[in-house]
Write an enzyme that holds these catalytic residues in place. Sequence first.
Site, PDB file in Angstrom:
ATOM      1  N   ARG A 152      -2.262 -11.410   9.172  1.00  0.00           N
ATOM      2  CA  ARG A 152      -1.201 -10.368   9.207  1.00  0.00           C
ATOM      3  C   ARG A 152       0.101 -10.818   8.556  1.00  0.00           C
ATOM      4  O   ARG A 152       1.171 -10.340   8.904  1.00  0.00           O
ATOM      5  CB  ARG A 152      -0.935  -9.900  10.637  1.00  0.00           C
ATOM      6  CG  ARG A 152      -2.148  -9.264  11.255  1.00  0.00           C
ATOM      7  CD  ARG A 152      -1.792  -8.336  12.378  1.00  0.00           C
ATOM      8  NE  ARG A 152      -2.996  -7.707  12.890  1.00  0.00           N
ATOM      9  CZ  ARG A 152      -3.768  -8.229  13.827  1.00  0.00           C
ATOM     10  NH1 ARG A 152      -3.455  -9.386  14.366  1.00  0.00           N
ATOM     11  NH2 ARG A 152      -4.834  -7.597  14.215  1.00  0.00           N
TER      12      ARG A 152
ATOM     13  N   GLU B 142       9.182  -4.757 -20.793  1.00  0.00           N
ATOM     14  CA  GLU B 142       9.839  -4.540 -19.489  1.00  0.00           C
ATOM     15  C   GLU B 142      11.338  -4.846 -19.579  1.00  0.00           C
ATOM     16  O   GLU B 142      12.160  -4.205 -18.929  1.00  0.00           O
ATOM     17  CB  GLU B 142       9.198  -5.400 -18.391  1.00  0.00           C
ATOM     18  CG  GLU B 142       7.725  -5.151 -18.166  1.00  0.00           C
ATOM     19  CD  GLU B 142       7.394  -3.802 -17.517  1.00  0.00           C
ATOM     20  OE1 GLU B 142       8.295  -3.140 -16.960  1.00  0.00           O
ATOM     21  OE2 GLU B 142       6.212  -3.409 -17.598  1.00  0.00           O
TER      22      GLU B 142
ATOM     23  N   HIS C  40       6.038   4.288 -17.244  1.00  0.00           N
ATOM     24  CA  HIS C  40       4.809   3.840 -16.586  1.00  0.00           C
ATOM     25  C   HIS C  40       3.836   4.975 -16.277  1.00  0.00           C
ATOM     26  O   HIS C  40       2.633   4.734 -16.215  1.00  0.00           O
ATOM     27  CB  HIS C  40       5.138   3.088 -15.289  1.00  0.00           C
ATOM     28  CG  HIS C  40       5.619   1.686 -15.547  1.00  0.00           C
ATOM     29  ND1 HIS C  40       6.745   1.414 -16.291  1.00  0.00           N
ATOM     30  CD2 HIS C  40       5.117   0.481 -15.181  1.00  0.00           C
ATOM     31  CE1 HIS C  40       6.917   0.101 -16.348  1.00  0.00           C
ATOM     32  NE2 HIS C  40       5.947  -0.481 -15.696  1.00  0.00           N
TER      33      HIS C  40
ATOM     34  N   GLU D  14      10.932   1.882  -2.265  1.00  0.00           N
ATOM     35  CA  GLU D  14      10.686   2.937  -3.256  1.00  0.00           C
ATOM     36  C   GLU D  14      10.730   4.338  -2.633  1.00  0.00           C
ATOM     37  O   GLU D  14       9.842   5.166  -2.836  1.00  0.00           O
ATOM     38  CB  GLU D  14       9.342   2.718  -3.961  1.00  0.00           C
ATOM     39  CG  GLU D  14       9.304   3.446  -5.292  1.00  0.00           C
ATOM     40  CD  GLU D  14       8.044   3.144  -6.109  1.00  0.00           C
ATOM     41  OE1 GLU D  14       8.165   3.141  -7.328  1.00  0.00           O
ATOM     42  OE2 GLU D  14       6.989   2.897  -5.514  1.00  0.00           O
TER      43      GLU D  14
ATOM     44  N   ARG E 236      14.264   3.343  -6.638  1.00  0.00           N
ATOM     45  CA  ARG E 236      13.362   2.308  -7.195  1.00  0.00           C
ATOM     46  C   ARG E 236      12.377   2.924  -8.188  1.00  0.00           C
ATOM     47  O   ARG E 236      11.847   2.242  -9.059  1.00  0.00           O
ATOM     48  CB  ARG E 236      12.637   1.572  -6.058  1.00  0.00           C
ATOM     49  CG  ARG E 236      11.744   0.447  -6.575  1.00  0.00           C
ATOM     50  CD  ARG E 236      11.383  -0.570  -5.521  1.00  0.00           C
ATOM     51  NE  ARG E 236      10.446  -1.539  -6.031  1.00  0.00           N
ATOM     52  CZ  ARG E 236      10.073  -2.625  -5.399  1.00  0.00           C
ATOM     53  NH1 ARG E 236      10.573  -2.895  -4.200  1.00  0.00           N
ATOM     54  NH2 ARG E 236       9.205  -3.465  -5.932  1.00  0.00           N
TER      55      ARG E 236
ATOM     56  N   ASN F 270       9.792   2.854 -12.902  1.00  0.00           N
ATOM     57  CA  ASN F 270       8.540   3.364 -13.480  1.00  0.00           C
ATOM     58  C   ASN F 270       8.765   4.071 -14.805  1.00  0.00           C
ATOM     59  O   ASN F 270       7.861   4.750 -15.303  1.00  0.00           O
ATOM     60  CB  ASN F 270       7.857   4.335 -12.495  1.00  0.00           C
ATOM     61  CG  ASN F 270       7.379   3.600 -11.260  1.00  0.00           C
ATOM     62  OD1 ASN F 270       6.932   2.468 -11.348  1.00  0.00           O
ATOM     63  ND2 ASN F 270       7.515   4.228 -10.111  1.00  0.00           N
TER      64      ASN F 270
ATOM     65  N   HIS G 277      -0.490  -4.365 -20.407  1.00  0.00           N
ATOM     66  CA  HIS G 277       0.395  -3.507 -19.620  1.00  0.00           C
ATOM     67  C   HIS G 277       1.674  -3.230 -20.418  1.00  0.00           C
ATOM     68  O   HIS G 277       2.145  -2.095 -20.472  1.00  0.00           O
ATOM     69  CB  HIS G 277       0.717  -4.200 -18.294  1.00  0.00           C
ATOM     70  CG  HIS G 277       1.650  -3.415 -17.424  1.00  0.00           C
ATOM     71  ND1 HIS G 277       1.309  -2.206 -16.881  1.00  0.00           N
ATOM     72  CD2 HIS G 277       2.925  -3.667 -17.027  1.00  0.00           C
ATOM     73  CE1 HIS G 277       2.337  -1.748 -16.188  1.00  0.00           C
ATOM     74  NE2 HIS G 277       3.326  -2.623 -16.260  1.00  0.00           N
TER      75      HIS G 277
ATOM     76  N   LYS H 147       6.245  -5.926  -4.262  1.00  0.00           N
ATOM     77  CA  LYS H 147       5.045  -5.098  -4.439  1.00  0.00           C
ATOM     78  C   LYS H 147       3.864  -6.015  -4.694  1.00  0.00           C
ATOM     79  O   LYS H 147       3.929  -6.900  -5.549  1.00  0.00           O
ATOM     80  CB  LYS H 147       5.213  -4.157  -5.625  1.00  0.00           C
ATOM     81  CG  LYS H 147       5.954  -2.884  -5.290  1.00  0.00           C
ATOM     82  CD  LYS H 147       5.793  -1.876  -6.401  1.00  0.00           C
ATOM     83  CE  LYS H 147       6.606  -0.633  -6.121  1.00  0.00           C
ATOM     84  NZ  LYS H 147       6.546   0.315  -7.249  1.00  0.00           N
TER      85      LYS H 147
ATOM     86  N   LYS I 217      16.381  -5.573 -11.855  1.00  0.00           N
ATOM     87  CA  LYS I 217      15.343  -5.372 -10.836  1.00  0.00           C
ATOM     88  C   LYS I 217      15.908  -5.644  -9.441  1.00  0.00           C
ATOM     89  O   LYS I 217      15.696  -4.881  -8.496  1.00  0.00           O
ATOM     90  CB  LYS I 217      14.160  -6.305 -11.133  1.00  0.00           C
ATOM     91  CG  LYS I 217      13.060  -6.294 -10.093  1.00  0.00           C
ATOM     92  CD  LYS I 217      12.205  -5.053 -10.189  1.00  0.00           C
ATOM     93  CE  LYS I 217      11.177  -4.935  -9.084  1.00  0.00           C
ATOM     94  NZ  LYS I 217       9.820  -5.144  -9.501  1.00  0.00           N
TER      95      LYS I 217
ATOM     96  N   HIS J  43       0.399   4.150 -17.503  1.00  0.00           N
ATOM     97  CA  HIS J  43      -0.789   3.996 -16.654  1.00  0.00           C
ATOM     98  C   HIS J  43      -1.920   4.898 -17.142  1.00  0.00           C
ATOM     99  O   HIS J  43      -3.096   4.516 -17.090  1.00  0.00           O
ATOM    100  CB  HIS J  43      -0.457   4.328 -15.200  1.00  0.00           C
ATOM    101  CG  HIS J  43       0.303   3.226 -14.510  1.00  0.00           C
ATOM    102  ND1 HIS J  43       0.965   3.417 -13.319  1.00  0.00           N
ATOM    103  CD2 HIS J  43       0.499   1.932 -14.841  1.00  0.00           C
ATOM    104  CE1 HIS J  43       1.544   2.266 -12.954  1.00  0.00           C
ATOM    105  NE2 HIS J  43       1.268   1.360 -13.872  1.00  0.00           N
TER     106      HIS J  43
HETATM  107  N1  GLY Z   1       7.511  -2.643 -11.086  1.00  0.00           N
HETATM  108  C1  GLY Z   1       8.041  -1.543 -10.382  1.00  0.00           C
HETATM  109  C2  GLY Z   1       8.547  -1.891  -9.025  1.00  0.00           C
HETATM  110  O1  GLY Z   1       8.499  -3.032  -8.628  1.00  0.00           O
HETATM  111  O2  GLY Z   1       9.000  -1.016  -8.334  1.00  0.00           O
END
Ligand code: GLY
Length: 365
Positions: A121, A185, A248, A237, A241, A245, A265, A143, A227, A252
């Site tokens: 956990r 990025e 993206h 998010e 946040r 994207n 990517h 993330k 970031k 994606h």
């Molecule tokens: N790469 C997008 C984020 O971390 O929210």
Amino acid sequence: MPDLIVRLSSGRTSPVFFSPLAEVPDLMEACGLVRGKCLVVTDRRVGPLYGAALASGLSSRGWMPHVLSLPAGEHTKSAQHLGAIYDFALSTGIDRRTPLLALGGGVIGDVVGFAAATLLRGLPLVQLPTSLIAQVDSAIGGKTGINHSEGKNLIGAFHQPHLICADLSTLRSLPELEWSSGLAEVVKHALIADTGLLESLERHWPALMERQATVVRDTVIRAAAVKVAVVNEDEREASCRMILNFGHTFGHAIEREAGYGRFTHGEAVALGMRAALKVSHLLEPMLPLSRLMRLVSRLPVRHSLDSVDPAALHRAMYRDKKVRSGTLRLVLLRAPGEAYVTDRVTPEEIDTGWAAVCSPVKPTR
Ligand code: GLY
């Protein structure tokens, strides 16, 4: 003192150091991790370069490192390789204080991060990003996750690292395509939130492409600071946040439709940013489209999609995990350095975006 600090809602912080990997053992202790067993998970490209030195540095400071090396590449972000981490970790007799160290790029950071989030956990996580994408983006902000055949990153968790240590010298060994992908990025961070970074990229692009150390340091730390600032505003998010994207949702769809691995990517994001800039300009005609497109075009990656059906891309976009409710939310630019999220883009406007990447563009230097 850390170079940057992510301030978490729990009251804990996630410090970011741009320091040599040799400093990791001391930084781990300074961050409150308890000396003893630790697991280093890396891949077969990065491991041979830095794994042995890291493990011996840890041993000489009283840690007992166990090293697991996984195959390099996007396919490692899978349930199968996650299972391999679980088996390895449980066979070494971990306890809740055993840190998991992710030594590698975004793939290793994501899959090891998810293992750390779920084993017992939650184990302490140390991110040691060695790719540009990971240093400016994926290693920061918690993330973690793996891919599923239904889409990228569909299984995951937020799990904030106890420590992020990015050794800028590792960027020197990065293959050209990965370097270029990471720059996508960096450009994204400039476009969405930092006009100073945008101007600096325009001015120092040739030096950056030659990976000149001072330009790389300034650029990477400034891009990572975008970031950190976004995560500090919106850790989970819930709102802003999402601007990370940018490019993206289109990107994606490209990765998914073309098949994971056919485009990196970063390449998919570069193409996605072209499409998103085009749509942004439709809605905000004052946006300096040619200036911004010129910057994206400097990325030495493929700038057009010739063998992917635009209608299939359009459909793939609506299958993105962020579109599950049927509403497509896009990140667009109002102005350079000023991103916003909207769900008011029509399918026709989206197709205009796809048209911008389905015709060839010559990269400029
Ligand atoms: N790469 C997008 C984020 O971390 O929210």
